[in-house]
Each structure stands twice: as C-alpha cells, then as structure tokens.
Design an enzyme around this catalytic site. Structure first.
Site, PDB file in Angstrom:
ATOM      1  N   HIS A  84       0.613  -1.646   0.404  1.00 19.57           N
ATOM      2  CA  HIS A  84       0.536   0.057   0.186  1.00 19.57           C
ATOM      3  C   HIS A  84       1.274   1.067   0.199  1.00 19.57           C
ATOM      4  O   HIS A  84       0.170   2.660  -0.013  1.00 19.57           O
ATOM      5  CB  HIS A  84      -0.836   0.131   1.237  1.00 19.57           C
ATOM      6  CG  HIS A  84      -0.954  -0.054   2.426  1.00 19.57           C
ATOM      7  ND1 HIS A  84      -0.103  -0.606   3.572  1.00 19.57           N
ATOM      8  CD2 HIS A  84      -0.093   1.663   2.982  1.00 19.57           C
ATOM      9  CE1 HIS A  84       0.227   0.010   4.412  1.00 19.57           C
ATOM     10  NE2 HIS A  84       0.132   1.400   4.277  1.00 19.57           N
ATOM     11  N   ASP A 141       0.437  -7.204   1.687  1.00 19.83           N
ATOM     12  CA  ASP A 141       0.724  -6.084   1.867  1.00 19.83           C
ATOM     13  C   ASP A 141       1.935  -6.000   1.478  1.00 19.83           C
ATOM     14  O   ASP A 141       2.859  -4.970   2.483  1.00 19.83           O
ATOM     15  CB  ASP A 141       0.180  -5.358   2.570  1.00 19.83           C
ATOM     16  CG  ASP A 141       0.270  -3.923   3.171  1.00 19.83           C
ATOM     17  OD1 ASP A 141       0.471  -3.382   1.609  1.00 19.83           O
ATOM     18  OD2 ASP A 141       0.080  -3.815   4.018  1.00 19.83           O
ATOM     19  N   ASN A 167       4.864   5.140   9.358  1.00 25.21           N
ATOM     20  CA  ASN A 167       5.351   3.691   9.504  1.00 25.21           C
ATOM     21  C   ASN A 167       5.456   2.511   8.819  1.00 25.21           C
ATOM     22  O   ASN A 167       6.315   2.129   8.822  1.00 25.21           O
ATOM     23  CB  ASN A 167       5.637   2.817  11.282  1.00 25.21           C
ATOM     24  CG  ASN A 167       5.800   3.782  12.136  1.00 25.21           C
ATOM     25  OD1 ASN A 167       5.004   4.917  12.723  1.00 25.21           O
ATOM     26  ND2 ASN A 167       7.011   3.866  12.543  1.00 25.21           N
ATOM     27  N   SER A 168       4.122   3.071   8.058  1.00 25.18           N
ATOM     28  CA  SER A 168       4.166   1.866   6.982  1.00 25.18           C
ATOM     29  C   SER A 168       5.460   1.156   6.894  1.00 25.18           C
ATOM     30  O   SER A 168       5.594   1.560   5.858  1.00 25.18           O
ATOM     31  CB  SER A 168       2.647   1.824   5.978  1.00 25.18           C
ATOM     32  OG  SER A 168       1.758   2.027   7.124  1.00 25.18           O
ATOM     33  N   GLY A 187      -2.558 -22.002  -7.695  1.00 23.91           N
ATOM     34  CA  GLY A 187      -3.987 -21.782  -8.747  1.00 23.91           C
ATOM     35  C   GLY A 187      -4.642 -21.976  -7.578  1.00 23.91           C
ATOM     36  O   GLY A 187      -5.754 -21.934  -7.590  1.00 23.91           O
TER      37      GLY A 187
END
Length: 383
Positions: free
Chosen positions: A119, A150, A230-231, A284
């Site tokens: 993100h 993420d 901080n991400s 898959g």
C-alpha cells in the site's frame, strides 16, 4: 610412619597444588562468564549476500538500553519513501488524480533492494523517491508487490548500502521486546524509534485491497507505536534483526499494531539478488486457516490444514484434481496450517518444479503431484 619433617613437606605440597588448581578453575570460569553466548537463531541463506543476524547484546554500550542499541545499529538501514500515485479508474476518462504519499522501508541487501508495503509502493505508483539516512534522495522502482500480503520490494541503483539483518519470525515469542522504526506522519519525523513487546502471534485481520476484501493471516501483534508513515518500516527483536514489516494499526484502539512476518519475503529477495527478477511460482489456490474459516462458512470446521475456497480452473492445482472445499494438510511432507506458510514454501520453489500435495477430500487423504507454473495475469487472489 612418615617423619614429622616429611609430613610437613607433604602437607605443604598439597596446599600449594590445591591453590594452583583453584586459581586455574576460577580463571576459566571468569573467562567463560565474560564470553557472550553464541547465537541460536537460524542462519539466513547468505549465498545472495543477505546480511546474517549478529549478536547485538555483545556491542551494547555502557548504560544503553536494548531499544537504544537496536536503534543505533538499525537506523542507517531504514529509508523514507515518497510515492506519487495515480488515483481513480482510468487515465482515459479523466477520473484520475495524482497524490503523494509517504512510508518507510528496510534495506535488505547492500545492492539496493528495499522491503516495504504494497500500500506504500505497489499499485499505480508513478514515481518513487527513496530518502537515505545520509540525506541522499534516489529514484526507485517497484520490482515486486502483492496486495494480499501487503508487501513490496523497491530497487534503487546504488551499492554498498547499510542493511539490517533479516531474522526468523518463527522464533518469536509473546512478551519478547520489540522495536519499530519508521517515519510517522511524514518525513519530518524520520526514523522515529518506538519500543514495546510482542503482544500476540498468528493474528488475522480483515482488509480491503485493490482486488477486494481479504484476510491477512499470521500477523505479529505489537504494542510498539505504529502510525501512518511507519508502514513498511521494520519491527525488530532485541538482537537487531527484522522479524516483521509494519503494516497496519487498529485506529479504534491504542497500542495495537501489526507486522507481516519477514520469512515470506526472504526467498523473494534471495531470487531478486541472484537473478535480477522473481518469477512467482503459481499453484492456483486460495485457502483459509482454521481461525478464518468460521467467518467464511459457519458450517465448516477444521482442526488443521488450510481450507480451499477458490481454485483457478486453468491452474496446476485444478489439473491435479484439487478442488474447492478440500483441505491441504502437507506439501512435500511439510505441515501446512496457514496460507502464509504455503506462500513461503512456494516462493522458495521455481516455476516448473513439482511439489507433492497431500489434501483431504470427503474425509479421505489424497496425495498428488502438482507442477508449478509462472503466475500470470489472473485476477484470482491465488498462489
């Protein structure tokens, strides 16, 4: 009988010998006490040059806390990221806009490989500027990202960069010290250090991604303060090793933040360093662990393994007979209890490799070979 003179000599000899022996024993014990304990953490495969974990406690300066020592050794390996993104549906209908965002990252290899969040640097990133601890600003490129995990990897064209050793999240225990470093609220508060403990393990939270609603599994929970900016920064243990990548905090409560275990991205970094690219092995399937299954279907209960909710009809798994509602229990003899464990193992493989999958179908165990392919453009959240 011995003469009185000989007796005195014998006693004197014994006393001298005892004194010498005692001195040697004391010296030996003192030497052992001064030596730092040897590291018991698993060693990361260093064929690619990924830094090995070091024993930080041996280098702690007088009066310095563990958190201060961790920060001192790790701060040079933390970067700030300024990312220009396109927001909207299409550049052709005029419903897009440009917006700058900020985040953090971890230098995982001296040749410019940086781990961060999807993100932060994934999606429609138009430009990425990496701010180094020495003040330099360098353009970067996202070379891999995954919205479900993420996580993302950004590459900059520099060598000899300071790094932070990558640890083993599987050794983390509740109550252990934890240190977070990042850029909360923007680059004006660069490389802020917060400390706390590991509050919980194997947490699952519901998130919204670019590809819809999903669940993040196996997260590390900490009370070390994690704020916007901080991400993508590191969550460190007391040895100064990265055990997770900070990803999200609960905004409705205090001191509840989460990090993605570092293990899943280590094989990706390893392959990027060795080959310059990462061809993602594709099986898959998408599955949920026993903690998440009740939220998906209240009628389903499993004690172990992962419950398959989606199978790509064109995938290797489907061709091998694996169907929805089956429960994967083992892969190549390794117990699999979370989707993150399956991803981590698959990332260590190559497209074309054959894995042996043991799954349960209608109460019966089935073992089948699955030949992995390269992940394509399928919109399914599968691996």
């Amino acid at each position: 009988m011995l003469s009185n003179k000989n007796s005195k000599k014998t006693i004197l000899y014994i006393l001298i010998s005892t004194a010498v022996l005692s001195t040697l024993v004391i010296a030996l014990l003192a030497n052992l006490y001064r030596q730092p304990p040897k590291s018991t953490a698993p060693q990361i495969n260093n064929n690619s040059g990924i830094p090995q974990p070091q024993l930080l406690s041996a280098g702690i300066e007088s009066g310095m806390t563990i958190a201060e020592a961790v920060a001192k050794s790790s701060i040079p390996g933390v970067v700030g990221l300024s990312v220009l993104k396109l927001e909207g549906n299409s550049i052709f209908d005029g419903n897009t806009s440009e917006k700058w965002g900020v985040g953090s990252g971890v230098i995982a290899h001296p040749n410019g490989y940086i781990i961060t969040n999807n993100h932060v640097a994934g999606g429609k990133s138009k430009r990425i500027i990496v701010n180094l601890s020495d003040g330099r600003n360098v353009d970067g490129t996202t070379v891999w990202s995954d919205p479900v995990l993420d996580l993302a990897v950004v590459k900059i064209s520099l060598k000899g960069l300071p790094t932070i050793p990558l640890g083993d999240a599987n050794t983390v225990q509740i109550g252990q010290p934890a240190v977070a470093i990042g850029n909360p609220l923007g680059l004006q508060l660069q490389r802020t250090v917060t400390s706390g403990i590991i509050s919980a393990l194997n947490r699952t939270i519901k998130i919204e991604t670019e590809e819809g609603t999903n669940y993040m599994e196996d997260l590390i929970q900490t009370d070390a303060s994690i704020n916007p900016g901080n991400s993508g920064g590191p969550l460190l243990n007391s040895r100064g090793e990265v055990i997770g990548i900070n990803t999200i905090k609960v905004t409705s409560a205090e001191a509840i933040g989460f990090a993605v275990p570092i293990n899943v991205v280590i094989p990706i970094i390893d392959k990027l360093v060795k080959k310059g690219q990462f061809s993602e092995p594709y099986m898959g399937v998408f599955a949920y662990d026993k903690e998440v299954v009740p939220y998906i279907d209240k009628n389903v209960k499993i004690d172990s393994g992962i419950y398959i909710s989606t199978v790509d009809k064109k995938s290797p798994a489907f061709k091998s007979g694996i169907k929805e509602c089956c429960v994967i229990e083992e892969v190549d003899g390794h117990k699999i209890n979370t989707m993150l464990q399956l991803r981590t193992y698959l990332y260590s493989k190559e497209p074309g490799d054959v894995i042996n999958v043991t799954y349960c179908h209608e109460g019966k165990p089935v073992k089948v070979p699955v030949k992995l392919t390269v992940k394509g453009s399928s919109k399914l959240l599968t691996r």
